[in-house]
Design a protein around this motif. Structure first.
Motif, mmCIF file in Angstrom:
data_model
loop_
_atom_site.group_PDB
_atom_site.id
_atom_site.type_symbol
_atom_site.label_atom_id
_atom_site.label_comp_id
_atom_site.label_asym_id
_atom_site.label_seq_id
_atom_site.Cartn_x
_atom_site.Cartn_y
_atom_site.Cartn_z
ATOM 1 N N GLU A 14 15.253 62.066 -36.114
ATOM 2 C CA GLU A 14 16.248 62.293 -37.160
ATOM 3 C C GLU A 14 15.553 62.457 -38.505
ATOM 4 N N ARG A 15 15.724 63.631 -39.108
ATOM 5 C CA ARG A 15 15.036 63.922 -40.373
ATOM 6 C C ARG A 15 15.440 62.949 -41.475
ATOM 7 N N MET A 16 16.712 62.571 -41.517
ATOM 8 C CA MET A 16 17.164 61.658 -42.570
ATOM 9 C C MET A 16 16.488 60.297 -42.451
ATOM 10 N N VAL A 17 16.278 59.849 -41.217
ATOM 11 C CA VAL A 17 15.590 58.574 -41.008
ATOM 12 C C VAL A 17 14.149 58.681 -41.480
ATOM 13 N N ARG A 18 13.471 59.772 -41.115
ATOM 14 C CA ARG A 18 12.086 59.956 -41.543
ATOM 15 C C ARG A 18 11.982 59.991 -43.061
ATOM 16 N N THR A 19 12.921 60.684 -43.705
ATOM 17 C CA THR A 19 12.897 60.781 -45.162
ATOM 18 C C THR A 19 13.108 59.423 -45.807
ATOM 19 N N ALA A 20 14.059 58.659 -45.277
ATOM 20 C CA ALA A 20 14.334 57.334 -45.834
ATOM 21 C C ALA A 20 13.117 56.420 -45.690
ATOM 22 N N LEU A 21 12.489 56.461 -44.526
ATOM 23 C CA LEU A 21 11.308 55.627 -44.306
ATOM 24 C C LEU A 21 10.168 56.042 -45.232
ATOM 25 N N ARG A 22 9.981 57.345 -45.405
ATOM 26 C CA ARG A 22 8.929 57.830 -46.298
ATOM 27 C C ARG A 22 9.145 57.345 -47.729
ATOM 28 N N VAL A 23 10.369 57.449 -48.211
ATOM 29 C CA VAL A 23 10.674 57.025 -49.588
ATOM 30 C C VAL A 23 10.349 55.545 -49.771
ATOM 31 N N ILE A 24 10.746 54.724 -48.800
ATOM 32 C CA ILE A 24 10.498 53.283 -48.891
ATOM 33 C C ILE A 24 9.000 52.981 -48.882
ATOM 34 N N LEU A 25 8.291 53.605 -47.958
ATOM 35 C CA LEU A 25 6.874 53.303 -47.791
ATOM 36 C C LEU A 25 6.037 53.810 -48.958
ATOM 37 N N GLU A 26 6.311 55.015 -49.417
ATOM 38 C CA GLU A 26 5.467 55.591 -50.454
ATOM 39 C C GLU A 26 5.760 55.038 -51.849
ATOM 40 N N GLU A 28 5.212 52.037 -52.318
ATOM 41 C CA GLU A 28 4.190 50.988 -52.361
ATOM 42 C C GLU A 28 2.812 51.614 -52.562
ATOM 43 N N PRO A 29 2.037 51.121 -53.522
ATOM 44 C CA PRO A 29 0.737 51.746 -53.818
ATOM 45 C C PRO A 29 -0.285 51.642 -52.698
ATOM 46 N N ASP A 30 -0.101 50.667 -51.788
ATOM 47 C CA ASP A 30 -1.081 50.493 -50.707
ATOM 48 C C ASP A 30 -0.665 51.163 -49.403
ATOM 49 N N LEU A 31 0.433 51.944 -49.445
ATOM 50 C CA LEU A 31 0.915 52.615 -48.244
ATOM 51 C C LEU A 31 1.019 54.116 -48.490
ATOM 52 N N GLU A 32 0.653 54.891 -47.472
ATOM 53 C CA GLU A 32 0.690 56.354 -47.593
ATOM 54 C C GLU A 32 1.174 56.951 -46.280
ATOM 55 N N VAL A 33 2.173 57.815 -46.334
ATOM 56 C CA VAL A 33 2.658 58.496 -45.140
ATOM 57 C C VAL A 33 1.786 59.720 -44.908
ATOM 58 N N ALA A 34 1.012 59.678 -43.836
ATOM 59 C CA ALA A 34 0.065 60.752 -43.554
ATOM 60 C C ALA A 34 0.729 61.923 -42.846
ATOM 61 N N GLY A 35 1.836 61.666 -42.140
ATOM 62 C CA GLY A 35 2.505 62.739 -41.429
ATOM 63 C C GLY A 35 3.785 62.274 -40.772
ATOM 64 N N GLU A 36 4.594 63.246 -40.325
ATOM 65 C CA GLU A 36 5.853 62.959 -39.658
ATOM 66 C C GLU A 36 5.953 63.754 -38.366
ATOM 67 N N ALA A 37 6.557 63.154 -37.356
ATOM 68 C CA ALA A 37 6.759 63.820 -36.065
ATOM 69 C C ALA A 37 8.216 63.685 -35.658
ATOM 70 N N ALA A 38 8.755 64.740 -35.057
ATOM 71 C CA ALA A 38 10.158 64.747 -34.652
ATOM 72 C C ALA A 38 10.348 64.512 -33.162
ATOM 73 N N SER A 39 9.244 64.315 -32.431
ATOM 74 C CA SER A 39 9.335 64.060 -30.999
ATOM 75 C C SER A 39 8.128 63.238 -30.568
ATOM 76 N N GLY A 40 8.214 62.683 -29.357
ATOM 77 C CA GLY A 40 7.097 61.910 -28.856
ATOM 78 C C GLY A 40 5.851 62.755 -28.657
ATOM 79 N N ALA A 41 6.027 63.969 -28.115
ATOM 80 C CA ALA A 41 4.883 64.846 -27.891
ATOM 81 C C ALA A 41 4.210 65.215 -29.204
#
Length: 219
Positions: A14-26, A28-41
């Motif tokens: 779910e793109r909205m979930v990924r976006t929300a998680l990214r906003v929360i994590l980034e 924080e100065p010690d956290l960085e979202v390196a990438g996002e995936a939409a499936s297990g593969a």
């Protein structure tokens, strides 16, 4: 010299979930979202390419779910990241499968931002995110009944004490205070418990304790 930020991959269909998680994590100065995936593969390929420190892995994704993705990552990488599975329900059988596959713990989707941030930092430093009541419920509900495993007899009395306390969710520091021994002594006992139970981390050790007949399975 300041440490580089923890690098995180978010896997959720779910793109909205990924976006929300990214906003929360980034935030924080010690956290960085390196990438996002939409499936297990996609998550498996991305994690292999980016080698992040932590993966937030949704359990229910199309084609390759979070359990299979977790298994593939941990089985094929020499230095795999810590994987934190994300679920909607505490009694989700997918969570049990992911924990048995080697995930460091699980986080409920309804967790607040502070819980999310704390969980990421916790698993990154080698600990587990353990919800004792939920893990016990999962283990009792999904693990087959069995006679005591051979490793149970090999535990020393103090290692048995440590494993029981691990199942209550106590940290090493809290166990140190409860047992009246030093933190390094507790760390040594925890390492011995992990080795004897054949567990990657504390969460797996607690599951092994239920499956192996060390902890009572009654609800």
């Amino acid at each position: 010299m300041s440490r580089p930020p923890l690098r995180i991959v978010i896997a959720d269909d779910e793109r909205m979930v990924r976006t929300a998680l990214r906003v929360i994590l980034e935030a924080e100065p010690d956290l960085e979202v390196a990438g996002e995936a939409a499936s297990g593969a996609e998550a498996v390929s991305l994690v292999r390419a980016l080698a992040p420190d932590v993966v937030l892995m949704d359990v229910r994704m199309p084609e390759v779910d979070g359990i299979r993705a977790t298994e593939q990552i941990l089985a094929t990488m020499a230095d795999p990241p810590r994987i934190l599975v994300v679920t909607t329900f505490e009694n989700d059988s997918y969570v049990y499968g992911a924990l048995r596959a080697g995930a460091a713990g699980f986080l409920l989707k309804r967790a607040d931002p502070d819980e999310l941030i704390g969980a990421v930092r916790l698993v990154a430093r080698g600990d587990s995110v353990l919800f004792p009541a939920a893990v016990r419920s999962l283990a009792v509900a999904h693990a087959p009944g069995a006679a005591a495993a051979p490793w149970v007899a090999r535990l020393t009395d103090r290692e048995a004490d440590v494993l029981r306390l691990m199942a209550t969710g106590l940290s090493n520091h809290e166990m140190s205070e409860r047992l009246g021994v030093g933190p390094q002594t507790v760390k040594t006992h925890v390492a011995a418990v992990l080795a004897k139970t054949g567990s990657r981390d504390r969460t797996q050790a607690v599951i092994a304790a239920y499956e192996g007949g060390f902890l009572p399975r009654n609800r």
